[in-house]
Design an enzyme around this catalytic site. Structure first.
Site, short mmCIF file in Angstrom:
data_model
loop_
_atom_site.label_atom_id
_atom_site.label_comp_id
_atom_site.label_asym_id
_atom_site.label_seq_id
_atom_site.Cartn_x
_atom_site.Cartn_y
_atom_site.Cartn_z
N ASP A 1 3.48 -6.47 -2.47
CA ASP A 1 2.15 -7.07 -2.58
C ASP A 1 1.05 -6.03 -2.32
O ASP A 1 -0.14 -6.32 -2.48
CB ASP A 1 2.00 -8.31 -1.69
CG ASP A 1 2.12 -8.00 -0.20
OD1 ASP A 1 2.41 -6.84 0.16
OD2 ASP A 1 1.93 -8.94 0.60
N SER A 2 1.44 -4.79 -1.97
CA SER A 2 0.46 -3.70 -1.90
C SER A 2 -0.18 -3.46 -3.27
O SER A 2 -1.22 -2.83 -3.37
CB SER A 2 1.11 -2.40 -1.41
OG SER A 2 2.19 -2.05 -2.26
N ASP B 1 8.22 -9.17 -3.72
CA ASP B 1 7.60 -9.36 -2.40
C ASP B 1 6.86 -10.70 -2.38
O ASP B 1 5.98 -10.94 -3.21
CB ASP B 1 6.60 -8.20 -2.19
CG ASP B 1 6.29 -7.96 -0.73
OD1 ASP B 1 6.91 -8.59 0.13
OD2 ASP B 1 5.41 -7.10 -0.48
N LYS C 1 11.52 -10.18 -0.64
CA LYS C 1 11.19 -9.67 0.70
C LYS C 1 10.10 -10.55 1.28
O LYS C 1 9.23 -11.02 0.53
CB LYS C 1 10.67 -8.22 0.62
CG LYS C 1 10.19 -7.68 1.96
CD LYS C 1 9.82 -6.23 1.90
CE LYS C 1 8.39 -5.96 1.46
NZ LYS C 1 7.34 -6.61 2.30
N GLU D 1 7.59 -11.13 5.08
CA GLU D 1 7.18 -10.54 6.37
C GLU D 1 7.39 -11.53 7.51
O GLU D 1 7.19 -12.73 7.34
CB GLU D 1 5.69 -10.15 6.30
CG GLU D 1 5.41 -9.06 5.29
CD GLU D 1 3.95 -8.63 5.26
OE1 GLU D 1 3.16 -9.05 6.15
OE2 GLU D 1 3.59 -7.87 4.34
N GLU E 1 8.24 -1.30 9.54
CA GLU E 1 6.99 -0.62 9.19
C GLU E 1 6.14 -0.35 10.43
O GLU E 1 5.96 -1.23 11.29
CB GLU E 1 6.17 -1.48 8.19
CG GLU E 1 4.82 -0.84 7.85
CD GLU E 1 4.13 -1.40 6.63
OE1 GLU E 1 4.71 -2.26 5.93
OE2 GLU E 1 3.00 -0.95 6.36
O1 KIV Z 1 3.84 -4.27 -0.28
C1 KIV Z 1 4.48 -3.22 -0.11
O2 KIV Z 1 4.33 -2.25 -0.85
C2 KIV Z 1 5.41 -3.18 1.02
C3 KIV Z 1 6.13 -1.91 1.30
C4 KIV Z 1 5.23 -0.80 1.59
C5 KIV Z 1 7.18 -2.07 2.33
O3 KIV Z 1 5.59 -4.15 1.66
#
Ligand code: KIV
Length: 286
Positions: free
Chosen positions: A47-48, A86, A116, A118, A185
């Site tokens: 989600d970055s 994510d 993934k 959090e 992280e």
């Molecule tokens: O959103 C993302 O890119 C991430 C990674 C940096 C682990 O969660």
């Protein structure tokens, strides 16, 4: 012959084999195509992308629909690496039912092999519900960016004793809930080493030191495509942003000076029996 696709059991087996896991993010088809011929093990549609592709200030505004559109594009470019989607903010926090449904969308609609999410102990029940639906889950603990407001900024986590114990507990809870791996992280390297030794599932670090079973970075950071603040844990392996700006500057200069397009960029056609050759050209208007 095509390489065999990377699987979840293969990633899990890397811990015992002591073969480091390599992971990077990708946000679209073009970047996926760049990664595909490499030996990268895991491609995360993180989600970055909300920050590097969509221009948001943080990851919180990113929606499921945005994530799915990007994940589908990445899927079309990746043939070998394990593709992980994510789960964005608010796609798994409201209820177990919503969490399972949204995790399933990454698999069904975007062709991801895992998701993934959090959160530690408080996310364990959610992780377990998704795993029970047959979807592999990668956990993510420590500095979890979706909790930026709770943390009061992007601060290293686990610096004091109680926080460090909680992060260890988080790792154990996620392992028990069935997560197949853990992103660690923004935590001290010795804490990451302790967690890596304590759990049987592989840990993948970002700002968590060298003892993790693997490492992940945001591809834009690695390639030098981001400007502004670069976190301490990022190693920029190239400065493609600077190269791109320089190339665009040269293009502008060439167009202005008439150096581009040159003869080799133009279509030259042999013409026969055209009026222009007989001096009868009436021009475009005639
Ligand atoms: O959103 C993302 O890119 C991430 C990674 C940096 C682990 O969660």
């Amino acid at each position: 012959m095509k390489n065999k696709p990377v699987t979840v059991p293969e990633i899990q087996g890397r811990k015992a084999a002591a073969k480091k896991i390599t992971a990077l993010t990708a946000c679209d088809f073009g970047f996926a195509r760049l990664l595909d011929p490499t030996a990268i093990d895991i491609v995360l549609v993180g989600d970055s992308l909300g920050m590097v592709s969509l221009g948001y200030e943080n990851t919180l505004p990113v929606t499921m629909d945005e994530m799915l559109a990007h994940a589908r594009a990445v899927r079309r470019g990746i043939t070998r690496a394990l593709l992980v989607g994510d789960m964005p903010f608010m796609s798994y926090q409201v209820s177990l039912e919503e969490a399972v449904r949204n995790a399933g969308r990454f698999i069904q609609e975007a062709g991801a092999s895992a998701v993934k999410l959090e959160g530690g102990q408080r996310a364990a029940e959610t992780v377990n519900a998704i795993v029970r639906a047959g979807i592999p889950v990668m956990g993510h603990i420590g500095l979890t960016p979706q909790s930026v407001h709770q943390f009061g900024g992007y601060r290293v986590q686990g610096k004091n004793y109680l926080d460090a114990r909680q992060i260890c507990q988080d790792a154990r809870h996620l392992e028990k809930a069935g997560a197949f791996s853990l992103v660690l992280e923004g935590i001290p390297a010795d804490l990451a080493a302790e967690i890596t030794a304590a759990v049987k599932i592989p840990t993948i670090g970002i700002g968590a030191g060298p003892a993790c079973d693997g490492q992940i970075l945001v591809l834009h950071d690695l390639l030098g495509l981001t400007d502004g603040f670069t976190p301490k844990f990022v190693k920029r392996y190239a400065e493609l942003g600077a190269l791109a700006k320089e190339a665009v500057g040269r293009y502008i200069d060439d167009v202005r000076s008439g150096a581009f397009p040159a003869r080799e960029h133009c279509y030259q056609v042999e013409r026969e029996n055209w009026p222009i050759q007989r001096g009868e050209n009436k021009g475009c208007g005639g």
